[in-house]
Design an enzyme around this catalytic site. Structure first.
Site, PDB file in Angstrom:
ATOM      1  N   CYS A  96       0.799  -1.235   0.000  1.00 22.31           N
ATOM      2  CA  CYS A  96       0.000   0.000   0.000  1.00 22.31           C
ATOM      3  C   CYS A  96       0.825   1.276   0.000  1.00 22.31           C
ATOM      4  O   CYS A  96       0.734   2.075  -0.936  1.00 22.31           O
ATOM      5  CB  CYS A  96      -0.946   0.003   1.200  1.00 22.31           C
ATOM      6  SG  CYS A  96      -2.010  -1.439   1.222  1.00 22.31           S
TER       7      CYS A  96
HETATM    8  C1  UGA Z   1      -1.546   0.516   5.548  1.00 21.33           C
HETATM    9  C2  UGA Z   1      -2.402   1.420   6.473  1.00 21.33           C
HETATM   10  O1  UGA Z   1      -1.915   1.371   7.806  1.00 21.33           O
HETATM   11  C3  UGA Z   1      -3.865   0.988   6.440  1.00 21.33           C
HETATM   12  O2  UGA Z   1      -4.649   1.904   7.200  1.00 21.33           O
HETATM   13  C4  UGA Z   1      -4.345   1.010   4.973  1.00 21.33           C
HETATM   14  O3  UGA Z   1      -5.695   0.603   4.874  1.00 21.33           O
HETATM   15  C5  UGA Z   1      -3.477   0.083   4.144  1.00 21.33           C
HETATM   16  O4  UGA Z   1      -2.097   0.516   4.229  1.00 21.33           O
HETATM   17  C6  UGA Z   1      -3.972   0.172   2.718  1.00 21.33           C
HETATM   18  O5  UGA Z   1      -3.852   1.245   2.113  1.00 21.33           O
HETATM   19  O6  UGA Z   1      -4.631  -0.775   2.247  1.00 21.33           O
HETATM   20  P1  UGA Z   1      -0.407  -1.893   5.839  1.00 21.33           P
HETATM   21  O7  UGA Z   1       0.291  -1.626   4.545  1.00 21.33           O
HETATM   22  O8  UGA Z   1      -1.059  -3.208   6.039  1.00 21.33           O
HETATM   23  O9  UGA Z   1      -1.565  -0.790   6.107  1.00 21.33           O
HETATM   24  O10 UGA Z   1       0.699  -1.746   6.974  1.00 21.33           O
HETATM   25  P2  UGA Z   1       1.080  -0.765   8.168  1.00 21.33           P
HETATM   26  O11 UGA Z   1       0.796  -1.417   9.461  1.00 21.33           O
HETATM   27  O12 UGA Z   1       0.508   0.577   7.975  1.00 21.33           O
HETATM   28  O13 UGA Z   1       2.674  -0.717   7.989  1.00 21.33           O
HETATM   29  C7  UGA Z   1       3.269  -0.213   6.795  1.00 21.33           C
HETATM   30  C8  UGA Z   1       4.768  -0.235   6.887  1.00 21.33           C
HETATM   31  O14 UGA Z   1       5.221   0.735   7.834  1.00 21.33           O
HETATM   32  C9  UGA Z   1       5.356  -1.572   7.354  1.00 21.33           C
HETATM   33  O15 UGA Z   1       6.470  -1.868   6.548  1.00 21.33           O
HETATM   34  C10 UGA Z   1       5.784  -1.312   8.791  1.00 21.33           C
HETATM   35  O16 UGA Z   1       6.850  -2.107   9.190  1.00 21.33           O
HETATM   36  C11 UGA Z   1       6.165   0.152   8.730  1.00 21.33           C
HETATM   37  N1  UGA Z   1       6.088   0.874  10.027  1.00 21.33           N
HETATM   38  C12 UGA Z   1       4.885   1.069  10.633  1.00 21.33           C
HETATM   39  C13 UGA Z   1       7.241   1.403  10.584  1.00 21.33           C
HETATM   40  O17 UGA Z   1       8.366   1.244  10.051  1.00 21.33           O
HETATM   41  N2  UGA Z   1       7.151   2.116  11.767  1.00 21.33           N
HETATM   42  C14 UGA Z   1       5.952   2.321  12.386  1.00 21.33           C
HETATM   43  O18 UGA Z   1       5.938   2.992  13.443  1.00 21.33           O
HETATM   44  C15 UGA Z   1       4.802   1.778  11.812  1.00 21.33           C
END
Ligand code: UGA
Length: 444
Positions: A272
Site C-alpha cells: 500500500c
Molecule cells: C496501511 C495502512 O496502515 C492501512 O490503514 C491502509 O488501509 C493500508 O495501508 C492500505 O492502504 O490498504 P499496511 O500496509 O497493512 O496498512 O501496513 P502498516 O501497518 O501501515 O505498515 C506499513 C509499513 O510501515 C510496514 O512496513 C511497517 O513495518 C512500517 N512501520 C509502521 C514502521 O516502520 N514504523 C511504524 O511505526 C509503523
C-alpha cells in the site's frame, strides 16, 4: 437490507470484508475474475495469510452466508455492490485503473436489466475524481441508468492493515464515506449501523473526491511520520546519550502528535504505502502540484534499508563471501506478504556485494523463494539461520525473534554481530555481551 451483498474483487480487502460481513450474518457473495482463486476459496482455502480469516471463511461457507462466483449476474439478487479490486502502479508510477474499469463496466451491464435501485460502493484506493468521472460514467453508459436516481455511488475507503485486517474490519475506528447524493450515503450508513449496531464508529460523510483524497493523505501522512522519525534516528546516532525510541516516546506524549507510527526502523514497505505514495505524487504532478514533503518521505525510505548493509560492511570491512543472516522477510509481522518489503532491497544489495545470504521468516519463505530461488539459503528456524554467520540483520519484528538472547547469537554465529533494524532487543543487554548496533542510539 435483507438481500445479499456482492463484493467485486477477492484480494485481501474484498476477502476480509466478505468474511466479516458473512460472520455478521449478511448473505455475502464474492465475485472474482480469477477462476483458480474462486476454486480455492470455495474449498475454504485462502490465497493470503491473514489471522482468523481462513476459519471465518470455512465457517461461513458451511453456514451458507458466504459464497464465491465469477458472474456479475448475482447482482440481480443484491442491492449493494462493493468494488474492492486492485489498483496497482503502472510503469510510469501512475495508477492502473484497468481492474476498476472492468468491474464498473460489468456492474453497469448487469444493472441494465435490474429494476430496483442499486448502491455501488468504491472501496479500492483511487485517485481523486475517479469515482465521479470514470466509475459513475461507466456504470451509467453500460446500464443506461442515471446516478442518484436508479443507482447511488459511494466512495468508502478502507483502512485495513495487513495482519490485523479482520480486527480492523470488525471494529473500525471511523467510517469515511463520500457520496453522490444523500440517499446513497444514508443507505450505506444504515447498512453499517446494522452491522456494527452498538459499536458503530464515527461516520464522516463528504463528497466522493474528498473521500478519495482522505485515503491517500492518510497513507501519505503515516508514511511521512515514519520517514520523519527515521531521519531523526540518524541524528540521534551522532548525539551522545540520545535514543530515538525515548525521543519518540517523549514526542508521542503530545496528544497533537500521538505515539503511533513513530517506530524507527529500516523503513516502510508493503502493497500500500509505496504504491499509493507513487500514485499520489503522479496525480499531484498531473495537476502541476509538487508535494515536496511526500517526495522527501519517499527519498528517506529509499535509503533507509541500505543503511543496514552499510553497517554490516563497516563492521566486516568487505561483504564479499561473508555470510549474512536475515531474520524477517515479510514487510511486517503477521503476514506472508513480501511485496515491496525492505528485506528485498537488503538482500539484493547484499548479493550485489558478493555476500552469502541466509534467511528465515515464520510465514514469508515461500513468497521469497519465488524471488530469489537458490540465490538465498532459506533456513527452517531462526537458530539455523544465524548458524555460522558473520552478521545478523533483524529486518521484521516477529515475536519469535524477540525471545532470542545474546547467548543464542554468541553460540551460533561465527562473528556475533547483530544489526537490530527494528529495535526489538534491550540495547544494554546485547551491547554488554556482543557487537550490537540498534537504529537511532547515540554513543555515550
Ligand atoms: C496501511 C495502512 O496502515 C492501512 O490503514 C491502509 O488501509 C493500508 O495501508 C492500505 O492502504 O490498504 P499496511 O500496509 O497493512 O496498512 O501496513 P502498516 O501497518 O501501515 O505498515 C506499513 C509499513 O510501515 C510496514 O512496513 C511497517 O513495518 C512500517 N512501520 C509502521 C514502521 O516502520 N514504523 C511504524 O511505526 C509503523
Amino acid at each position: 437490507m435483507d438481500r445479499s451483498v456482492t463484493i467485486a474483487g477477492m484480494g485481501y480487502v474484498g476477502l476480509t470484508m466478505a468474511a466479516c460481513l458473512a460472520e455478521r450474518g449478511v448473505k455475502t457473495v464474492g465475485i472474482d475474475v480469477d477462476r483458480n482463486r474462486l476454486a480455492l476459496l470455495s474449498k475454504g482455502e485462502t490465497t493470503i495469510y491473514e489471522p482468523h480469516l481462513k476459519d471465518m471463511i470455512r465457517k461461513n461457507l458451511v453456514s451458507g452466508n458466504l459464497s464465491f462466483i465469477e458472474d456479475y449476474k448475482v447482482l440481480q439478487e443484491s442491492n449493494v455492490t462493493f468494488i474492492t479490486v486492485g489498483t496497482p502502479s503502472k510503469t510510469d508510477d501512475s495508477i492502473d485503473l484497468e481492474q476498476v474499469r472492468i468491474a464498473s463496466e460489468s456492474i453497469g451491464k448487469e444493472l441494465k436489466t435490474k429494476r430496483d435501485y442499486h448502491l455501488v460502493v468504491v472501496r479500492s484506493t483511487v485517485v481523486p475524481g475517479t469515482s465521479e468521472n470514470m466509475i459513475k460514467e461507466l456504470i451509467s453508459q453500460n446500464s443506461g441508468k442515471t446516478c442518484s436516481k436508479d443507482f447511488g455511488l459511494c466512495m468508502n475507503p478502507e483502512f485495513l492493515r495487513e495482519g490485523s485486517a479482520v480486527q480492523d474490519m470488525m471494529k473500525p475506528d471511523r467510517i469515511i464515506m463520500g457520496e453522490s447524493d444523500k440517499k446513497a450515503g444514508s443507505m450505506l450508513e444504515e447498512f453499517y449501523n446494522k452491522i456494527y449496531s452498538t459499536h458503530m464508529p464515527k461516520v464522516f460523510r463528504t463528497s466522493l473526491e474528498t473521500a478519495e483524497m482522505i485515503k491517500y493523505v492518510n497513507n501519505a501522512f503515516l508514511a511521512t511520520k515514519i520517514s520523519f522519525i527515521n531521519s531523526i534516528a540518524h541524528l540521534c546516532e551522532r548525539t551522545p546519550r540520545t535514543d530515538i525510541n525515548i525521543v519518540a516516546e517523549g514526542l508521542g506524549l503530545d496528544p497533537r502528535i500521538s505515539p503511533s507510527f513513530l517506530r524507527a526502523g529500516l523503513g516502510w514497505g508493503g502493497s500500500c504505502f509505496p504504491k499509493d505514495l507513487r500514485s499520489f505524487l503522479t496525480f499531484a504532478q498531473s495537476q502541476n502540484i509538487e508535494l515536496p514533503v511526500i517526495s522527501a518521505a519517499m527519498k528517506v525510505n529509499d535509503i533507509q534499508p541500505i543503511l543496514a548493509v552499510e553497517k554490516a560492511k563497516e563492521f566486516l570491512n568487505d561483504l564479499k563471501e561473508k555470510c549474512i543472516a536475515i531474520l524477517g522477510l515479510a514487510f511486517k509481522p503477521n503476514t506472508d506478504d513480501v511485496r515491496e518489503a525492505v528485506s528485498l532491497k537488503i538482500i539484493n544489495k547484499l548479493l550485489d556485494e558478493g555476500a552469502y545470504v541466509r534467511a528465515y521468516d515464520p510465514a514469508a519463505i515461500e513468497n521469497s523463494k519465488k524471488m530469489f530461488g537458490d540465490q538465498v539459503f532459506f533456513a527452517k528456524s531462526a537458530q539455523e539461520c544465524i548458524k555460522g554467520s558473520d552478521c545478523c540483520i533483524i529486518v521484521t519484528e516477529w515475536d519469535e525473534f524477540k525471545t532470542l538472547h545474546p547467548d543464542d547469537f554468541r553460540k551460533n554465529m561465527r562473528r556475533p554481530f547483530v544489526i537490530d533494524g527494528r529495535r526489538i532487543y534491550e540495547p544494554k543487554e546485547f551491547s554488554d555481551n556482543m557487537e550490537y548496533y540498534g537504529i537511532g542510539i547515540g554513543k555515550d
